[in-house]
Design a protein around this motif. Structure first.
Motif, PDB file in Angstrom:
ATOM      1  N   HIS A 133       7.717   2.971 -10.833  1.00 45.45           N
ATOM      2  CA  HIS A 133       8.986   3.635 -11.105  1.00 45.45           C
ATOM      3  C   HIS A 133      10.102   3.230 -10.163  1.00 45.45           C
ATOM      4  N   ASN A 134       9.751   2.918  -8.921  1.00 42.97           N
ATOM      5  CA  ASN A 134      10.809   2.704  -7.926  1.00 42.97           C
ATOM      6  C   ASN A 134      10.947   1.262  -7.463  1.00 42.97           C
ATOM      7  N   LYS A 135       9.975   0.431  -7.826  1.00 45.46           N
ATOM      8  CA  LYS A 135      10.043  -0.991  -7.497  1.00 45.46           C
ATOM      9  C   LYS A 135      10.549  -1.287  -6.084  1.00 45.46           C
ATOM     10  N   PRO A 136       9.807  -0.880  -5.065  1.00 47.14           N
ATOM     11  CA  PRO A 136      10.221  -1.190  -3.695  1.00 47.14           C
ATOM     12  C   PRO A 136      10.108  -2.688  -3.434  1.00 47.14           C
ATOM     13  N   ASP A 137      10.738  -3.163  -2.370  1.00 48.41           N
ATOM     14  CA  ASP A 137      10.658  -4.590  -2.053  1.00 48.41           C
ATOM     15  C   ASP A 137       9.283  -4.948  -1.499  1.00 48.41           C
ATOM     16  N   VAL A 138       8.752  -4.048  -0.678  1.00 44.57           N
ATOM     17  CA  VAL A 138       7.450  -4.292  -0.075  1.00 44.57           C
ATOM     18  C   VAL A 138       6.598  -3.030  -0.199  1.00 44.57           C
ATOM     19  N   ALA A 139       5.308  -3.214  -0.495  1.00 44.21           N
ATOM     20  CA  ALA A 139       4.387  -2.074  -0.526  1.00 44.21           C
ATOM     21  C   ALA A 139       3.271  -2.341   0.473  1.00 44.21           C
ATOM     22  N   ILE A 140       3.164  -1.476   1.452  1.00 42.67           N
ATOM     23  CA  ILE A 140       2.101  -1.623   2.439  1.00 42.67           C
ATOM     24  C   ILE A 140       0.942  -0.738   2.014  1.00 42.67           C
ATOM     25  N   LEU A 141      -0.211  -1.359   1.745  1.00 48.73           N
ATOM     26  CA  LEU A 141      -1.314  -0.664   1.107  1.00 48.73           C
ATOM     27  C   LEU A 141      -2.576  -0.683   1.955  1.00 48.73           C
ATOM     28  N   ILE A 182       5.602  -6.758 -11.470  1.00 46.85           N
ATOM     29  CA  ILE A 182       6.594  -6.007 -10.711  1.00 46.85           C
ATOM     30  C   ILE A 182       6.986  -6.829  -9.496  1.00 46.85           C
ATOM     31  N   ASP A 183       8.272  -6.821  -9.181  1.00 37.69           N
ATOM     32  CA  ASP A 183       8.757  -7.675  -8.094  1.00 37.69           C
ATOM     33  C   ASP A 183       8.622  -6.976  -6.739  1.00 37.69           C
ATOM     34  N   THR A 184       7.400  -6.548  -6.441  1.00 39.66           N
ATOM     35  CA  THR A 184       7.137  -5.896  -5.154  1.00 39.66           C
ATOM     36  C   THR A 184       6.122  -6.734  -4.390  1.00 39.66           C
ATOM     37  N   HIS A 185       6.410  -6.990  -3.124  1.00 44.89           N
ATOM     38  CA  HIS A 185       5.468  -7.775  -2.328  1.00 44.89           C
ATOM     39  C   HIS A 185       4.395  -6.850  -1.769  1.00 44.89           C
ATOM     40  N   PRO A 186       3.132  -7.041  -2.161  1.00 44.01           N
ATOM     41  CA  PRO A 186       2.069  -6.196  -1.623  1.00 44.01           C
ATOM     42  C   PRO A 186       1.573  -6.721  -0.272  1.00 44.01           C
ATOM     43  N   ASN A 212      -8.091   1.364  -4.765  1.00 44.31           N
ATOM     44  CA  ASN A 212      -7.902   0.884  -3.397  1.00 44.31           C
ATOM     45  C   ASN A 212      -6.705  -0.061  -3.362  1.00 44.31           C
ATOM     46  N   GLY A 213      -6.330  -0.457  -2.138  1.00 42.12           N
ATOM     47  CA  GLY A 213      -5.112  -1.235  -1.968  1.00 42.12           C
ATOM     48  C   GLY A 213      -5.109  -2.532  -2.749  1.00 42.12           C
ATOM     49  N   ILE A 214      -6.257  -3.200  -2.782  1.00 38.59           N
ATOM     50  CA  ILE A 214      -6.315  -4.491  -3.469  1.00 38.59           C
ATOM     51  C   ILE A 214      -6.153  -4.306  -4.974  1.00 38.59           C
ATOM     52  N   GLU A 215      -6.739  -3.218  -5.487  1.00 42.00           N
ATOM     53  CA  GLU A 215      -6.581  -2.946  -6.923  1.00 42.00           C
ATOM     54  C   GLU A 215      -5.122  -2.640  -7.256  1.00 42.00           C
ATOM     55  N   VAL A 216      -4.467  -1.921  -6.359  1.00 40.75           N
ATOM     56  CA  VAL A 216      -3.043  -1.640  -6.578  1.00 40.75           C
ATOM     57  C   VAL A 216      -2.266  -2.956  -6.623  1.00 40.75           C
ATOM     58  N   ALA A 217      -2.606  -3.870  -5.696  1.00 43.80           N
ATOM     59  CA  ALA A 217      -1.927  -5.171  -5.664  1.00 43.80           C
ATOM     60  C   ALA A 217      -2.133  -5.919  -6.978  1.00 43.80           C
ATOM     61  N   LEU A 256       4.830   2.951   1.512  1.00 41.27           N
ATOM     62  CA  LEU A 256       3.592   3.030   2.283  1.00 41.27           C
ATOM     63  C   LEU A 256       2.503   3.789   1.527  1.00 41.27           C
ATOM     64  N   ALA A 257       1.288   3.279   1.558  1.00 37.88           N
ATOM     65  CA  ALA A 257       0.164   4.022   0.985  1.00 37.88           C
ATOM     66  C   ALA A 257      -1.009   3.979   1.952  1.00 37.88           C
ATOM     67  N   ASP A 258      -1.395   5.153   2.428  1.00 30.61           N
ATOM     68  CA  ASP A 258      -2.540   5.264   3.329  1.00 30.61           C
ATOM     69  C   ASP A 258      -2.969   6.720   3.279  1.00 30.61           C
ATOM     70  N   ASP A 259      -4.271   6.936   3.275  1.00 33.91           N
ATOM     71  CA  ASP A 259      -4.720   8.327   3.160  1.00 33.91           C
ATOM     72  C   ASP A 259      -4.735   9.051   4.509  1.00 33.91           C
ATOM     73  N   HIS A 260      -4.319   8.374   5.566  1.00 37.93           N
ATOM     74  CA  HIS A 260      -4.249   9.042   6.870  1.00 37.93           C
ATOM     75  C   HIS A 260      -2.807   9.390   7.212  1.00 37.93           C
ATOM     76  N   PRO A 261      -2.508  10.664   7.267  1.00 35.57           N
ATOM     77  CA  PRO A 261      -1.134  11.081   7.552  1.00 35.57           C
ATOM     78  C   PRO A 261      -0.620  10.500   8.867  1.00 35.57           C
ATOM     79  N   ILE A 262      -1.488  10.454   9.864  1.00 40.70           N
ATOM     80  CA  ILE A 262      -1.043   9.946  11.156  1.00 40.70           C
ATOM     81  C   ILE A 262      -0.595   8.493  11.034  1.00 40.70           C
ATOM     82  N   PHE A 263      -1.380   7.757  10.280  1.00 41.27           N
ATOM     83  CA  PHE A 263      -1.042   6.354  10.111  1.00 41.27           C
ATOM     84  C   PHE A 263       0.275   6.179   9.378  1.00 41.27           C
ATOM     85  N   ARG A 264       0.475   7.001   8.374  1.00 40.78           N
ATOM     86  CA  ARG A 264       1.747   6.901   7.639  1.00 40.78           C
ATOM     87  C   ARG A 264       2.916   7.162   8.575  1.00 40.78           C
ATOM     88  N   GLU A 265       2.767   8.173   9.402  1.00 42.61           N
ATOM     89  CA  GLU A 265       3.844   8.501  10.348  1.00 42.61           C
ATOM     90  C   GLU A 265       4.113   7.328  11.286  1.00 42.61           C
TER      91      GLU A 265
END
Lengths: 217, 217
Positions: free
Chosen positions: A48-56, A77-81, A64-69, A9-18
DNA sequence: ATTTATATGAGTACTTATACTCAGGCAGGA
DNA sequence: TCCTGCCTGAGTATAAGTACTCATATAAAT
């Protein structure tokens, strides 16, 4: 499919991450393998960790999320953004899809939609939030432009550009027809042709395009 | 101080509600006594259940968080309203404080800040997110660009402005209706009322107005 | 000479917006 | 209490844009 699915998970809002974490952890086969508040941290973790899914999240400090994708795809990398955003913005969606994003969620999404989305992208599918599907209909079919609207405009003929220019002055098809001494049906046909060339569809979308680009017509 | 603190949440984003809930429940003396997705639901719950603290999102369907806070004060309910918002907007903060809000948090807030805020308002204090404290100190007002259109916009009601804002994002009446949980006929009525107030008429003229003024909506 | 792009025009269907009308509910003020 | 403003919803009609289909003509390119 009994392997545990690693989700990041990547989001700059702690509440949202929770909130996301809680929703995801309700699924027995899902595990949150990490979280970050900035795009840069997110990319580093993913590499480094190659998760299956990355929520951005789209709006984050750093990348930003799109740049990360995009980086994910560039580095093969075999991660679904999956992009998660506040706004149902057509342009973001298109850019996201062009950069290899396979899931696009709004923050209004319900638990079910989020889980559906993750499962869909895991199976290699595309998932776009209901509110945005109208934008999708023509978007992914043709056209890889939109990064430079100028390029697309260059493919228009003189007549088509003239019509766009008049459109940007908020003329109706009937008014344009009168000014150009042609049938208003012809104007409508030109409009459709322009829309196809530009890869846009839907009510007012051509008007919006004309307004946004009126200075380069 | 050993009594359990009842906390109510209102936010139209399910993920956010989950996140907040999780953070609050980590405190042993806090309990989430209810949650709602719209301002109207929120107010109803608060009237009937009188929680100690109500955490209210600003942008919600129906009443927004600040309006809910005003109602709470008007009805002399002993609930502390805390506003939680995406934007560090000076004007919102001022309006909120004028309407009896004692806590003002940004969605960027950390766990600690949220808990601090709740404890502060419970003790009768004021809590304003760090990012916004500069606005409090120099109460400066650098707004008001009365470009003629600005004046007309001020005669619009909150609902009307909201519709104009959504219009400027190229939403159709049907889409706006869905987002605001009202009939699309009501949206159309609002559009007509707005046009009359602004003195405009004709196809797309309202859309044009919304686009031209989207930054001051 | 055939193909292709462009411009022109129309048939039909559907969606959306504008422009009136009317009406009920609710809250605030005189 | 009555009046006003606001929000809500609907009936009806018209204008306009979108989305496909098809057709004809002309000029340029191959």
């Amino acid at each position: 499919m009994n392997k545990e699915v690693k989700i990041f998970l990547a989001d700059d809002h702690p509440i949202f991450r929770e909130g996301l974490k809680k929703i995801i952890m309700k699924e027995k086969d899902f595990r949150v393998s990490g979280a970050a508040a900035t795009g840069t941290e997110a990319l580093e973790f993913i590499i480094h960790n190659k998760p299956d899914v990355a929520i951005l999240d789209v709006s984050m400090p750093g990348l930003n999320g799109i740049e990360v994708a995009r980086k994910i795809r560039e580095k093969e990398i075999d991660t679904h953004p999956v992009i998660l955003t506040m706004y149902s913005d057509e342009e973001y969606l298109e850019t996201a899809l062009e950069n290899g994003v396979t899931g696009y969620l709004l923050k209004e999404s319900t638990h079910t939609e989020i889980i559906d989305c993750i499962r869909t992208v895991l199976n290699g599918g595309y998932y776009v939030s209901k509110e945005l599907q109208s934008f999708l209909i023509n978007g992914s079919k043709h056209k890889n432009n939109k990064t430079g609207a100028g390029k697309a405009i260059e493919t228009l003929t003189h007549t088509e550009k003239q019509i766009l220019k008049l459109l940007s002055q908020n003329r109706t098809s009937a008014q344009i027809a009168k000014e150009m001494f042609i049938s208003f049906r012809t104007v409508q046909n030109h409009r459709m042709n322009i829309s196809h060339k530009l890869g846009i569809a839907g009510h007012n979308s051509l008007l919006m395009f004309a307004l946004e680009n009126q200075e380069i017509l």
